[in-house]
Design a protein around this motif. Structure first.
Motif, PDB file in Angstrom:
ATOM      1  N   UNK A 107       8.352  -6.797 -10.255  1.00 56.56           N
ATOM      2  CA  UNK A 107       7.489  -5.643 -10.012  1.00 56.56           C
ATOM      3  C   UNK A 107       6.405  -5.972  -8.977  1.00 56.56           C
ATOM      4  N   UNK A 108       5.872  -4.943  -8.365  1.00 57.25           N
ATOM      5  CA  UNK A 108       4.765  -5.087  -7.418  1.00 57.25           C
ATOM      6  C   UNK A 108       3.519  -5.512  -8.196  1.00 57.25           C
ATOM      7  N   UNK A 109       2.662  -6.299  -7.567  1.00 53.34           N
ATOM      8  CA  UNK A 109       1.395  -6.724  -8.187  1.00 53.34           C
ATOM      9  C   UNK A 109       0.359  -5.619  -7.979  1.00 53.34           C
ATOM     10  N   UNK A 110       0.361  -4.658  -8.888  1.00 51.97           N
ATOM     11  CA  UNK A 110      -0.530  -3.494  -8.771  1.00 51.97           C
ATOM     12  C   UNK A 110      -1.995  -3.904  -8.931  1.00 51.97           C
ATOM     13  N   UNK A 111      -2.254  -4.900  -9.777  1.00 51.42           N
ATOM     14  CA  UNK A 111      -3.639  -5.367  -9.957  1.00 51.42           C
ATOM     15  C   UNK A 111      -4.205  -5.887  -8.630  1.00 51.42           C
ATOM     16  N   UNK A 112      -3.387  -6.589  -7.874  1.00 53.33           N
ATOM     17  CA  UNK A 112      -3.827  -7.102  -6.572  1.00 53.33           C
ATOM     18  C   UNK A 112      -4.121  -5.953  -5.601  1.00 53.33           C
ATOM     19  N   UNK A 113      -3.301  -4.914  -5.632  1.00 52.87           N
ATOM     20  CA  UNK A 113      -3.543  -3.756  -4.766  1.00 52.87           C
ATOM     21  C   UNK A 113      -4.852  -3.070  -5.164  1.00 52.87           C
ATOM     22  N   UNK A 114      -5.040  -2.867  -6.468  1.00 52.49           N
ATOM     23  CA  UNK A 114      -6.256  -2.182  -6.936  1.00 52.49           C
ATOM     24  C   UNK A 114      -7.518  -2.985  -6.633  1.00 52.49           C
ATOM     25  N   UNK A 115      -7.403  -4.301  -6.533  1.00 49.77           N
ATOM     26  CA  UNK A 115      -8.570  -5.132  -6.200  1.00 49.77           C
ATOM     27  C   UNK A 115      -9.136  -4.777  -4.829  1.00 49.77           C
ATOM     28  N   UNK A 116      -8.293  -4.196  -3.950  1.00 51.67           N
ATOM     29  CA  UNK A 116      -8.732  -3.772  -2.615  1.00 51.67           C
ATOM     30  C   UNK A 116      -9.301  -2.353  -2.615  1.00 51.67           C
ATOM     31  N   UNK A 117      -9.217  -1.680  -3.783  1.00 51.10           N
ATOM     32  CA  UNK A 117      -9.571  -0.259  -3.859  1.00 51.10           C
ATOM     33  C   UNK A 117     -10.646  -0.044  -4.931  1.00 51.10           C
ATOM     34  N   UNK A 118     -11.895  -0.377  -4.636  1.00 50.66           N
ATOM     35  CA  UNK A 118     -12.942  -0.310  -5.668  1.00 50.66           C
ATOM     36  C   UNK A 118     -13.193   1.091  -6.229  1.00 50.66           C
ATOM     37  N   UNK A 119     -12.879   2.150  -5.465  1.00 51.50           N
ATOM     38  CA  UNK A 119     -13.133   3.526  -5.924  1.00 51.50           C
ATOM     39  C   UNK A 119     -11.933   4.170  -6.604  1.00 51.50           C
TER      40      UNK A 119
END
Length: 191
Positions: A107-119
C-alpha cells in the motif's frame, strides 16, 4: 506477473485541505497525460469540471481527446486538493485498468503524504478498491458509497468520504456521480 511500482509522485500542494485517493494508474498505453486519472475513458476530470465549473469539458481537450494537465494542476493547487493513490506496488492479474484485477503488493504510505499536508483533515476515495485498501491499512469499517467514517492516520484524525468510482464501468450516470462529489466538496467548503 511483474510487480509495478507507482509511476507518479503524490501531488501535494501544501495548502491542501483534502486528499483524493484512487487505487493505481491504468497501463501507460492508456495514458493521455502523465498525471492522475490519465485514461480518457475515465470520467474523473469530467466530474471535477461539472462540480466546480458546471462544464464537463473544462479540463478536456475534446479535439485531441486528451486533458489540459497544466489547467488541472493549477486548479488543484488553487483549490487546495492533493491527489495520490492507495496502492504503491501492484500486480495486474489481467492487463487492464480494472481495479478488481489488481493485486496490491504494497500500500501507499498515506501517513508520509499527510505529513506534507498540515491542513488536510479529509480524504476522499474514488472507488471500492481505494476505499478497501485504506480501510484495511488503518483497521476501520468500510463506509458505503456516499458515506464517511472517522479514522486516525498516525496521530492525525481524518474523515474518510467514500465516493462513487469515476470509471465508466461503475453503473451510475455522470450527473449522479457529480452530485455525490458536489455534496462532499460542499461539506468541505471548497465550493
Amino acid at each position: 506477473m511483474t510487480i509495478e511500482t507507482h509511476p507518479l509522485a503524490p501531488f501535494t500542494p501544501p495548502n491542501s485541505q483534502v486528499l483524493i485517493l484512487g487505487s493505481f494508474p491504468p497501463p501507460q498505453t492508456r495514458w493521455k497525460m502523465p498525471f492522475y486519472y490519465p485514461n480518457f475513458n475515465n470520467d474523473f476530470w469530467r466530474i471535477m469540471g461539472l462540480v466546480f465549473f458546471d462544464d464537463k469539458d473544462n479540463f478536456i481537450n475534446t479535439a485531441d481527446k486528451s486533458f489540459y494537465q497544466d489547467k488541472i494542476e493549477q486548479f488543484l493547487a488553487d483549490t487546495g486538493i492533493a491527489i495520490s493513490d492507495t496502492a504503491y506496488q501492484i500486480k495486474r492479474l489481467q492487463n487492464n485498468a480494472s481495479d478488481k484485477f489488481l493485486e496490491v503488493i504494497t500500500p501507499m504510505d498515506i501517513e508520509r503524504i499527510l505529513a506534507k499536508l498540515p491542513n488536510c483533515t479529509s480524504i476522499i476515495t474514488t472507488g471500492e478498491k481505494a476505499t478497501q485498501i485504506l480501510c484495511d491499512t488503518y483497521a476501520v469499517t468500510v463506509p458505503k458509497v456516499g458515506q464517511s467514517v472517522g479514522l486516525k492516520i498516525g496521530q492525525k484524525p481524518i474523515t474518510l468520504y467514500r465516493l462513487p468510482s469515476s470509471s465508466r464501468a461503475y453503473p451510475l450516470s455522470l450527473d449522479k456521480k457529480s452530485e455525490a462529489y458536489h455534496h462532499v466538496f460542499s461539506l468541505l467548503s471548497l465550493i
